[in-house]
Design a protein around this motif. Structure first.
Motif, PDB file in Angstrom:
ATOM      1  N   ALA A   1       4.344  -2.151  58.586  1.00  0.00           N
ATOM      2  CA  ALA A   1       5.606  -1.408  58.711  1.00  0.00           C
ATOM      3  C   ALA A   1       6.737  -2.102  57.959  1.00  0.00           C
ATOM      4  O   ALA A   1       7.737  -1.474  57.607  1.00  0.00           O
ATOM      5  CB  ALA A   1       5.987  -1.255  60.182  1.00  0.00           C
TER       6      ALA A   1
ATOM      7  N   ILE B   1       9.671  -0.143  55.852  1.00  0.00           N
ATOM      8  CA  ILE B   1      11.075  -0.094  56.304  1.00  0.00           C
ATOM      9  C   ILE B   1      12.004  -0.732  55.268  1.00  0.00           C
ATOM     10  O   ILE B   1      13.052  -0.188  54.924  1.00  0.00           O
ATOM     11  CB  ILE B   1      11.215  -0.786  57.673  1.00  0.00           C
ATOM     12  CG1 ILE B   1      10.464   0.021  58.740  1.00  0.00           C
ATOM     13  CG2 ILE B   1      12.683  -0.949  58.054  1.00  0.00           C
ATOM     14  CD1 ILE B   1      10.396  -0.636  60.106  1.00  0.00           C
TER      15      ILE B   1
ATOM     16  N   ASP C   1       3.759   7.695  62.222  1.00  0.00           N
ATOM     17  CA  ASP C   1       4.293   6.386  62.615  1.00  0.00           C
ATOM     18  C   ASP C   1       5.563   6.055  61.840  1.00  0.00           C
ATOM     19  O   ASP C   1       6.570   5.652  62.419  1.00  0.00           O
ATOM     20  CB  ASP C   1       3.261   5.273  62.327  1.00  0.00           C
ATOM     21  CG  ASP C   1       2.138   5.244  63.343  1.00  0.00           C
ATOM     22  OD1 ASP C   1       2.233   5.947  64.374  1.00  0.00           O
ATOM     23  OD2 ASP C   1       1.154   4.508  63.107  1.00  0.00           O
ATOM     24  N   VAL C   2       5.512   6.182  60.518  1.00  0.00           N
ATOM     25  CA  VAL C   2       6.668   5.731  59.739  1.00  0.00           C
ATOM     26  C   VAL C   2       7.842   6.695  59.874  1.00  0.00           C
ATOM     27  O   VAL C   2       8.998   6.291  59.740  1.00  0.00           O
ATOM     28  CB  VAL C   2       6.327   5.423  58.254  1.00  0.00           C
ATOM     29  CG1 VAL C   2       5.259   4.355  58.182  1.00  0.00           C
ATOM     30  CG2 VAL C   2       5.915   6.650  57.494  1.00  0.00           C
TER      31      VAL C   2
ATOM     32  N   LEU D   1       9.711   5.500  62.692  1.00  0.00           N
ATOM     33  CA  LEU D   1      10.469   4.293  62.354  1.00  0.00           C
ATOM     34  C   LEU D   1      11.747   4.625  61.581  1.00  0.00           C
ATOM     35  O   LEU D   1      12.456   3.733  61.131  1.00  0.00           O
ATOM     36  CB  LEU D   1       9.604   3.340  61.518  1.00  0.00           C
ATOM     37  CG  LEU D   1       8.343   2.802  62.215  1.00  0.00           C
ATOM     38  CD1 LEU D   1       7.515   1.979  61.235  1.00  0.00           C
ATOM     39  CD2 LEU D   1       8.702   1.973  63.435  1.00  0.00           C
TER      40      LEU D   1
ATOM     41  N   CYS E   1      11.994   6.294  58.647  1.00  0.00           N
ATOM     42  CA  CYS E   1      11.880   6.194  57.178  1.00  0.00           C
ATOM     43  C   CYS E   1      11.866   7.572  56.539  1.00  0.00           C
ATOM     44  O   CYS E   1      11.210   8.488  57.030  1.00  0.00           O
ATOM     45  CB  CYS E   1      10.601   5.452  56.803  1.00  0.00           C
ATOM     46  SG  CYS E   1      10.610   3.758  57.395  1.00  0.00           S
TER      47      CYS E   1
ATOM     48  N   ILE F   1       1.524  -0.095  64.893  1.00  0.00           N
ATOM     49  CA  ILE F   1       2.815   0.580  65.083  1.00  0.00           C
ATOM     50  C   ILE F   1       2.661   1.589  66.219  1.00  0.00           C
ATOM     51  O   ILE F   1       3.505   1.700  67.106  1.00  0.00           O
ATOM     52  CB  ILE F   1       3.224   1.351  63.800  1.00  0.00           C
ATOM     53  CG1 ILE F   1       3.245   0.433  62.583  1.00  0.00           C
ATOM     54  CG2 ILE F   1       4.562   2.042  63.988  1.00  0.00           C
ATOM     55  CD1 ILE F   1       3.411   1.182  61.254  1.00  0.00           C
TER      56      ILE F   1
ATOM     57  N   LEU G   1       4.750   2.122  69.754  1.00  0.00           N
ATOM     58  CA  LEU G   1       5.491   3.347  70.007  1.00  0.00           C
ATOM     59  C   LEU G   1       5.025   4.034  71.281  1.00  0.00           C
ATOM     60  O   LEU G   1       5.768   4.726  71.924  1.00  0.00           O
ATOM     61  CB  LEU G   1       5.301   4.324  68.835  1.00  0.00           C
ATOM     62  CG  LEU G   1       5.951   3.950  67.514  1.00  0.00           C
ATOM     63  CD1 LEU G   1       5.503   4.922  66.430  1.00  0.00           C
ATOM     64  CD2 LEU G   1       7.470   3.979  67.638  1.00  0.00           C
TER      65      LEU G   1
ATOM     66  N   GLY H   1      11.085   4.133  68.026  1.00  0.00           N
ATOM     67  CA  GLY H   1      10.808   3.641  66.679  1.00  0.00           C
ATOM     68  C   GLY H   1      11.972   2.869  66.085  1.00  0.00           C
ATOM     69  O   GLY H   1      11.801   1.895  65.353  1.00  0.00           O
ATOM     70  N   GLU H   2      13.189   3.286  66.426  1.00  0.00           N
ATOM     71  CA  GLU H   2      14.354   2.628  65.834  1.00  0.00           C
ATOM     72  C   GLU H   2      14.560   1.216  66.361  1.00  0.00           C
ATOM     73  O   GLU H   2      15.225   0.403  65.720  1.00  0.00           O
ATOM     74  CB  GLU H   2      15.601   3.480  66.073  1.00  0.00           C
ATOM     75  CG  GLU H   2      15.507   4.771  65.287  1.00  0.00           C
ATOM     76  CD  GLU H   2      16.778   5.582  65.329  1.00  0.00           C
ATOM     77  OE1 GLU H   2      17.761   5.119  65.930  1.00  0.00           O
ATOM     78  OE2 GLU H   2      16.785   6.671  64.740  1.00  0.00           O
TER      79      GLU H   2
ATOM     80  N   LEU I   1      12.060  -0.812  66.747  1.00  0.00           N
ATOM     81  CA  LEU I   1      11.205  -1.561  65.820  1.00  0.00           C
ATOM     82  C   LEU I   1      11.912  -1.714  64.469  1.00  0.00           C
ATOM     83  O   LEU I   1      11.842  -2.754  63.823  1.00  0.00           O
ATOM     84  CB  LEU I   1       9.863  -0.856  65.625  1.00  0.00           C
ATOM     85  CG  LEU I   1       9.129  -0.344  66.878  1.00  0.00           C
ATOM     86  CD1 LEU I   1       7.772   0.223  66.485  1.00  0.00           C
ATOM     87  CD2 LEU I   1       8.953  -1.450  67.902  1.00  0.00           C
ATOM     88  N   ARG I   2      12.597  -0.661  64.072  1.00  0.00           N
ATOM     89  CA  ARG I   2      13.310  -0.699  62.790  1.00  0.00           C
ATOM     90  C   ARG I   2      14.394  -1.787  62.798  1.00  0.00           C
ATOM     91  O   ARG I   2      14.498  -2.576  61.862  1.00  0.00           O
ATOM     92  CB  ARG I   2      13.941   0.683  62.535  1.00  0.00           C
ATOM     93  CG  ARG I   2      14.628   0.837  61.197  1.00  0.00           C
ATOM     94  CD  ARG I   2      15.104   2.284  61.027  1.00  0.00           C
ATOM     95  NE  ARG I   2      15.773   2.471  59.754  1.00  0.00           N
ATOM     96  CZ  ARG I   2      15.169   2.804  58.624  1.00  0.00           C
ATOM     97  NH1 ARG I   2      13.869   2.999  58.602  1.00  0.00           N
ATOM     98  NH2 ARG I   2      15.848   2.938  57.503  1.00  0.00           N
TER      99      ARG I   2
END
Ligand code: AMP
Ligand code: ZN
Length: 489
Positions: free
Chosen positions: A42, A46, A108-109, A112, A114, A293, A297, A309-310, A312-313
């Motif tokens: 990830a 990101i 997943d992304v 996050l 993206c 990831i 989540l 997710g954010e 993790l971001r």
């Protein structure tokens, strides 16, 4: 605003000048789709998403092309297909594995925060010559043979590393050193131990394409040379990935692309993110700390609840992309609390029409997201909520609902009504939390070690502005340079 990026090739931070400001071109190596992406995967997603956003801001949304490939041909994929779908014909089983995994990756992304890249080509669609004439792997290999940079041996086509005088420039590995060292196993059919496979034969049980060298499949590196040229041309602006890809993957991509096209550079800036480890250890299946990831989540494995997710971001962005990250539950808790506070304060607040200048300045300094996040803390302390909201939007923090769905431990209980007050009070020492200050001190120490005194002075001044005075000295035990801090009174 001047964008400066650290280039692994020249080993310095340079002003970014695109080849064509009307079409800024970036390629980032994407996932091999045989299993869920782990949290280390990830990181480049990101980091380069933030760069994509910044480039779009500078050059305009329509003037940036971002390509991230999907590797859907790989021996690990074959193994997984045989294991999971033993009854199916191999091609069908492979398709099931890659489609399921690629869909999971996209989901997943997205969680996050993206943006989708402009194009996400799949390797299998670029093996053979294409009706649309876009660059393909077989044609590239033929060009390499024709130009004397590749040869056939024992059913394989190999790249002849000795045919390229500056092979090894990216990683700083010289051919002579590699011959002397016994690290690379010498295969009898190779002219030089560093020669690498462009094409290999497939057995009837393996996936294969009919080529001038028989039924076979491409080597690991050629796909990125083909897909980058297909969408970005023979020389483009930025090529990215994690630092494990510098050698051999990117080194070999450069060799293939430059020798096939006869160019001096494949990309003008090579950017590599640092590695992520988990709770102080290298992530590995055998250590049981391998985290996907998707698990973070959605499951209870890591930290006992679901992480938006954010969160993790933010945990990824509060460290500079070139520094290592230690991924911990504690950090996730802290980031959850930070986002809880931010979203609580900006609810119902209209974002400022422009992104705060300090945010753009920090990001333009080799994507310094650590300083950027520190700046967001400062905006909140100063109650500049409209600016905070604009900065959050810009960085991809827009999904307050999922962050606020679960209260973090220790969060304040009163959810205040938003007061959109833009003020420019001078920041106080508490404008940065302890962690942000420590991050800045660590970055400054790194800059000093690299003898980048302009950068280290800049960080010193930045901290001084908020009342943190730094003292440089030496560790009495080790003699290593250390920095202590005190609060100015
Ligand atoms: P792979 O699927 O292993 O080729 O990895 C996809 C991307 O994730 C590459 O850019 C890797 O460099 C990156 N990557 C893999 N593991 C890590 C890690 N632990 N930390 C940061 N980046 C990683
Ligand atoms: Zn690649």
């Amino acid at each position: 605003m001047e964008l400066r990026l650290y280039d692994t090739m020249t080993r310095d931070k340079r002003v970014f000048t695109p080849i064509d400001a009307g079409n800024v071109r970036m390629y980032v190596c994407g996932p091999t789709v045989y299993d869920f992406a782990h949290i280390g995967n990830a990181r480049p997603v990101i980091v380069f998403d933030v760069l994509f956003r910044l480039l779009r801001h500078i050059y305009g949304d329509q003037h940036v092309t971002y390509v991230r490939n999907i590797t859907d041909v790989d021996d690990k994929i074959n193994d997984r297909a045989l294991r999971d779908y033993p009854g199916l014909p191999l091609n069908e089983a492979i398709r099931k594995v890659t489609e399921k995994t690629a869909d999971q990756f996209q989901a997943d992304v997205k969680a996050l925060g993206c943006l989708p890249p402009t194009v996400q080509p799949r390797a299998t669609e670029f093996v053979l010559p294409r009706p649309d004439g876009k660059t393909d792997m077989v044609t590239l290999i033929q060009q390499l043979i024709a130009r004397g940079h590749a040869y056939e041996a024992e059913g394989e086509v190999l790249f002849d590393t000795q045919s390229m005088p500056d092979y090894g420039a990216l990683s700083g590995r010289k051919l002579e050193d590699q011959q002397a060292g016994a690290r690379v196993a010498v295969d009898a059919h190779k002219k030089h131990p560093t020669d690498f496979v462009l094409w290999k034969q497939s057995s009837p049980e393996e996936p294969g394409w009919d080529s001038p060298w028989g039924r076979g499949r491409p080597g690991w590196h050629i796909e990125c040379s083909a897909m980058s040229a297909a969408y970005l041309g023979t020389t483009f602006d930025i090529h990215g990935g994690g630092l494990d890809l510098i050698f051999p993957h990117h080194e070999n991509e450069i060799a293939q692309s430059r020798c096939a096209h006869g160019t001096h550079a494949m990309a003008n800036y090579w950017m590599h993110n640092g590695f992520l480890q988990v709770e102080g250890e290298k992530m590995s299946k055998s250590l049981g700390n391998f985290v996907t990831i998707n698990e973070l989540l959605a499951t209870e494995k890591f930290g006992g609840d679901k992480w938006a997710g954010e969160i993790l971001r933010l945990a990824m962005l509060r460290t500079h992309y070139r520094s290592p990250i230690d991924w911990t539950v504690k950090a996730l808790d802290e980031c959850h609390k930070v986002l809880w506070d931010w979203y609580t304060d900006v609810q119902d607040v209209e974002p400022s029409p422009t992104v705060p200048a300090e945010v753009l300045n920090f990001l333009s300094d080799d994507l310094n997201t650590a300083n950027t996040i520190a700046a967001l803390h400062g905006l909140r302390k100063r109650k500049s909520f409209s600016d905070l909201r604009a900065a959050m939007n810009f960085l991809g923090f827009t999904d307050g609902g999922s962050v606020l769905a679960r209260r973090p431990a220790g969060a304040r209980t009163n959810v205040p009504t938003a007061t959109a007050k833009v003020s420019s009070n001078a920041p106080t020492v508490s404008a940065l939390d302890d962690e942000q200050i420590e991050t800045l001190i660590a970055l400054r120490l790194e800059a000093r070690k690299a003898r980048n005194f302009a950068e280290s002075d800049r960080i010193r001044d930045q901290l001084l502005e908020i009342g943190v005075v730094l003292k440089d000295g030496k560790d009495p035990q080790t003699g290593e340079p250390i920095t202590t801090r005190e609060i100015a009174r």
